[in-house]
Design an enzyme around this catalytic site. Structure first.
Site, PDB file in Angstrom:
ATOM      1  CG  ASP A 215      39.090  -0.118   7.541  1.00  0.00           C
ATOM      2  OD1 ASP A 215      38.403  -0.902   7.792  1.00  0.00           O
ATOM      3  OD2 ASP A 215      39.075   0.607   6.516  1.00  0.00           O
ATOM      4  CB  SER A 239      33.644  -1.010   5.813  1.00  0.00           C
ATOM      5  OG  SER A 239      35.029  -1.537   5.816  1.00  0.00           O
ATOM      6  CD  GLN A 289      35.062  -2.889   9.118  1.00  0.00           C
ATOM      7  OE1 GLN A 289      35.656  -4.022   8.557  1.00  0.00           O
ATOM      8  NE2 GLN A 289      35.962  -1.841   8.929  1.00  0.00           N
TER       9      GLN A 289
END
Length: 301
Positions: A215, A239, A289
């Protein structure tokens, strides 16, 4: 590096952070980030949810993929509960579903798939990017300190503390990340990462640490073509979802190259992809993502 914390202390803290405690047959809790401020780091919630899923997986099966949706921003200082559903157990594959919640409100849904290791048809049609080795790059922390000095009073005390907090992950970037650069550039970045000290020999923990580190830097890749940064207060973002495919075993305490790119942004969102390679040039994991990404509108005086 903090005067009071050695690399071993930092990694031991990361292991504790990613160790879930069983509260029932399918329910778990996990510790909070010591001294955490503001919103919980998304990689932490993903990794803890994966650990909860792994704790209920059938013996001999290993996680090969996960898909997660962020529903609400988690708050530091509030316990997170992880409820696991055992949706499927087969001879070769199994599936687990996890809901992470704070104060009764879901903050993340995660589904993980498990497979019994087996031999099979194999090919690897992606080459590791040609980038300087980590030994030739300075730790990102040095660049973070330079950023704090450059921005000075434009950063709040909380922002300054977050940027300078000693980290259990050593990251070394060969490009300028979005928070270091204000000139628009191609949406690609390359960062080496590993824990600052050795981890226990637990493959499930190494997968969780890789999920945690995945991340970092990812959403910022889609900001590069715009020359804007969350760190400088120019963007608002979060996110939305996160997916990982684990292709082969890897140690998170050995150098891994995280190559990210962002083929598209628009409609208030940015889409990002990541490839993680070991030092031998083998692809060990793939990541995708999408996140909310909006230009911050300055309030009128």
């Amino acid at each position: 590096m903090s005067e009071n914390k050695t690399p071993e202390d930092l990694v031991a803290g990361l292991v504790r952070l990613l160790t879930v405690t069983r509260e029932g047959e399918n329910s778990f809790t996990a510790p909070q980030q010591p001294g955490g401020v503001g919103r919980v780091f998304g990689g932490q919630v993903i990794a803890q949810a994966l650990q909860a899923a792994q704790a209920t997986a059938p013996a001999g099966l290993e996680a090969h993929s996960l898909h997660a949706y962020f529903l609400r921003g988690g708050k530091e200082g509030v316990d997170i509960a992880y409820a696991t559903a055992r949706d499927f157990d087969g001879r070769s594959f199994a599936n687990r579903r996890v809901v992470a919640a704070q104060e009764g409100q879901p903050i993340l849904n995660l589904t993980a798939s498990f497979q019994r290791p087996e031999d099979g048809l194999s090919h690897d049609d992606t080459a590791m990017p040609d980038t300087p080795p980590p030994e030739d790059l300075e730790p990102d922390m040095a660049q973070r300190r330079a950023l704090v000095e450059r921005l000075g009073e434009r950063m709040s005390d909380d922002q300054r503390a977050l940027v300078l907090r000693p980290r259990p992950i050593d990251m070394r970037t060969s490009d300028k990340l979005h928070w270091m650069n204000s000139e628009p550039r191609a949406p690609r970045a390359h960062s080496w990462f590993r824990t600052v000290a050795a981890l226990p020999d637990d493959p499930a923990l190494h997968r969780a640490v890789i999920a945690y580190a995945s991340d970092y830097t990812l959403l910022g890749t889609s900001a590069l073509p715009h020359g804007l940064s969350w760190m400088r207060g120019e963007l608002v973002g979060a996110s939305l979802d996160h997916a990982i495919w684990f292709h082969r075993p890897a140690r998170a305490d050995e150098w891994l190259l995280y190559a990210t790119d962002a083929p598209w942004s628009g409609g208030g969102r940015g889409f990002n992809r990541g490839r993680i390679f070991n030092r031998a040039g083998q692809l060990v994991a793939s990541v995708a993502q999408e996140g909310m990404m909006r230009k911050r509108v300055k309030k009128a005086d």
